[in-house]
Design a protein around this motif. Structure first.
Motif, PDB file in Angstrom:
ATOM      1  N   ASP A  15      32.523  31.639  21.298  1.00 48.98           N
ATOM      2  CA  ASP A  15      32.683  32.294  22.598  1.00 48.98           C
ATOM      3  C   ASP A  15      31.752  33.511  22.711  1.00 48.98           C
ATOM      4  N   GLY A  56      33.173  32.126  30.963  1.00 46.39           N
ATOM      5  CA  GLY A  56      34.030  31.405  30.013  1.00 46.39           C
ATOM      6  C   GLY A  56      33.467  30.041  29.679  1.00 46.39           C
ATOM      7  N   ARG A  86      32.050  29.223  27.123  1.00 40.46           N
ATOM      8  CA  ARG A  86      30.678  29.593  26.765  1.00 40.46           C
ATOM      9  C   ARG A  86      30.061  28.638  25.745  1.00 40.46           C
ATOM     10  N   ASN A 144      39.930  42.194  22.386  1.00 33.66           N
ATOM     11  CA  ASN A 144      39.431  40.913  21.897  1.00 33.66           C
ATOM     12  C   ASN A 144      39.682  40.668  20.414  1.00 33.66           C
ATOM     13  N   ARG A 195      39.858  35.352  25.933  1.00 31.26           N
ATOM     14  CA  ARG A 195      39.098  34.090  25.950  1.00 31.26           C
ATOM     15  C   ARG A 195      39.850  33.028  26.738  1.00 31.26           C
ATOM     16  N   HIS A 196      41.166  32.995  26.569  1.00 33.13           N
ATOM     17  CA  HIS A 196      41.964  31.994  27.299  1.00 33.13           C
ATOM     18  C   HIS A 196      41.839  32.211  28.808  1.00 33.13           C
ATOM     19  N   ARG A 217      39.449  33.755  30.444  1.00 33.46           N
ATOM     20  CA  ARG A 217      38.090  33.469  30.928  1.00 33.46           C
ATOM     21  C   ARG A 217      37.813  31.965  30.933  1.00 33.46           C
ATOM     22  N   ASP A 218      38.174  31.277  29.837  1.00 36.04           N
ATOM     23  CA  ASP A 218      37.962  29.816  29.800  1.00 36.04           C
ATOM     24  C   ASP A 218      38.704  29.133  30.945  1.00 36.04           C
ATOM     25  N   SER A 260      37.240  28.648  34.522  1.00 35.50           N
ATOM     26  CA  SER A 260      36.229  27.616  34.816  1.00 35.50           C
ATOM     27  C   SER A 260      36.870  26.391  35.471  1.00 35.50           C
TER      28      SER A 260
END
Lengths: 390, 81
Positions: A31, A203, A205, A351, A359-360, A362-363, A366
């Motif tokens: 990520d 995200g 990434r 983070n 991360r969850h 942001r992912d 998408s």
């Protein structure tokens, strides 16, 4: 235990091990650096999992579609980007498996996919079509001697640089209408990718999905015999929506697990004291259960329809059903992830804590953009004018 | 019936060619009918023939040619008779 459940059990045990031991530990690095999860894909290759859905008679493991969906969920819990790469590859494999119509070239290709564990990326979106996968501009152009060429401008090609082969949608011929499409499978040595942009997104990434101009030359046997309109309705769209929603559920489930771990840790620190975060966790759980219900009923209906009469998947009411799965799951997943952030507070926002859910979040953002929900609503709005029992 | 169907196709299917240049079996989608236009065609057929297509008929293949549409309408009329 039957042969089929045994096969699925072995497959899922292997996927879980890779998710826990490889994809999970590298998820933050993949990520942060926006790099391809090469170790995870190598591990999937080493276990022969890239051909899991290929039937046994063509050299694959012949796992069930249910198992494939569960595998996306399991990987999604550990690394959203790895799960997305896995899902997108399996969507292409399942599409070929379901529509090769005994074409010898494609049967041979699937055997090779099993032997060499080839990774397939897709080139379906195109600059100038307004995000409508059901229209193409680029066309299969005859080049003589049973060969053809194409040049397609793709706004995103997920992991294109790392894939062995590409499945590309194109107009059937230079004279064909935009909606008269076919799929073409080209091998690495038959195509060239010219990157048209960089890759530094919010995200997902690790999917490494910059734009590309794709140019290829290939024998015409590599055109999938079934036209794309049928392929799209009976396989590519519903399968995409189901596998994506399973990995989104995986992301949401891990966000929930982290929020739950946070609340338990807080409860242990101060036993007996009121814990406002525990109430929010309970609210979060009910949001997650809505997501889980939609995802699992979508899978059930698809498996039933496929077993009974696959052409039912072409009916407008059914198309609406699987479009709704995508819209609902892609909107509910970020809701769950954001609520998990609300439970964990600042330690979730950082983070580098065991409770990080950045991360969850942001992912998950998408989800509503990959095939934009707005575009799907446009389609649904039209279908709703005529479909009866929806 | 095929003439009536062709009149409705001309008004609603938004083909890139004249419908009379196509045979009864010609693929309307290959002649430029989009999914959106096909829904308008279905609505106009329901209106013009005073019928309702059940969900089992609401799929691409049923509307892909004049002949396919005629067969579907024939089936509905037989079912209603």
């Amino acid at each position: 235990m039957s042969v089929a459940t045994d096969r699925d059990g072995l497959f899922l045990a292997a996927v879980r091990a890779i998710a826990d031991d490889v994809a999970g530990p590298l998820a933050d690095e993949v990520d942060r650096d926006a790099r391809f999860p090469v170790e995870t894909v190598d591990a999937l290759r080493a276990q022969g999992l890239l051909s899991a859905f290929v039937p046994e008679e063509l050299g694959g493991a012949g796992v069930s579609f249910d198992a494939l969906a569960t595998a996306c969920f399991e990987l999604g819990r550990r690394c959203g980007a790895s799960a997305m790469v896995f899902a997108m590859h399996q969507i292409q494999v399942a599409t070929i498996v379901r529509h090769l119509d005994d074409a010898p070239w494609f049967e041979g290709y699937l055997r090779e996919l099993g032997e060499q564990q080839r990774l397939i990326a897709s080139v379906t979106s195109e600059v100038g079509t307004g995000g409508d996968m059901a229209r193409s501009i680029a066309a299969v152009t005859p080049a003589g001697d049973g060969r053809a060429t194409f040049e397609k401008q793709a706004p995103t090609v997920s992991y294109g640089r790392y894939a062995d082969d590409l499945l590309t949608t194109l107009r059937r011929s230079p004279e064909a209408e935009p909606g008269d499409q076919v799929c073409v499978l080209t091998r690495g040595e038959q195509h060239a990718l010219e990157p048209t942009g960089t890759w530094d997104p919010l995200g997902m990434r690790g999917t490494c999905s910059p734009g590309n101009i794709v140019r290829a030359e290939f024998p015409v046997e590599q055109i999938l015999p079934t036209g794309f309109a049928k392929v799209m309705n009976e396989s590519m769209v519903p399968i995409s929506h189901i596998l994506w929603s399973h990995l989104w559920l995986g992301i949401a489930s891990d966000a929930f697990a982290r929020a739950r771990a946070f609340v338990r840790a807080a409860a242990r620190r101060k036993p007996g004291e009121p814990l406002p975060a525990a109430i929010r966790l309970s609210e979060l759980m009910s949001e997650l259960s809505l997501l889980r219900a939609e995802v699992s009923s979508g899978l059930r209906e698809f498996v039933d329809a496929s077993a009974e009469d696959r052409t039912r998947l072409s009916q407008m009411a059914t198309i609406l059903r699987f479009n709704n799965l995508k819209i609902a799951a892609s909107e509910q997943t970020p809701r769950v992830c954001q609520a998990a952030l609300g439970v964990c507070g600042i330690v979730g926002f950082k983070n580098d804590t065991p409770f990080s859910v950045g991360r969850h979040v942001r992912d998950s953002l998408s989800a509503s953009l990959m095939v934009a929900n707005e575009r799907i609503h446009q389609t649904n709005a039209t279908l709703l004018l005529i479909a009866k029992d929806v | 019936m095929n003439d009536e169907i062709r009149t409705i196709i001309r008004e609603h299917a938004r083909l890139s060619v004249d419908v009379d240049s196509l045979s009864d079996d010609a693929d309307l989608y290959q002649a430029g009918m989009t999914s959106h236009a096909s829904v308008n065609l279905m609505l106009a057929l329901e209106d013009g023939f005073d019928i309702e297509f059940p969900d089992s008929m609401l799929k691409r293949s049923v509307f892909e040619s004049v002949a396919a549409i005629a067969a579907a309408l024939g089936e509905l009329r037989r079912a209603a008779a």
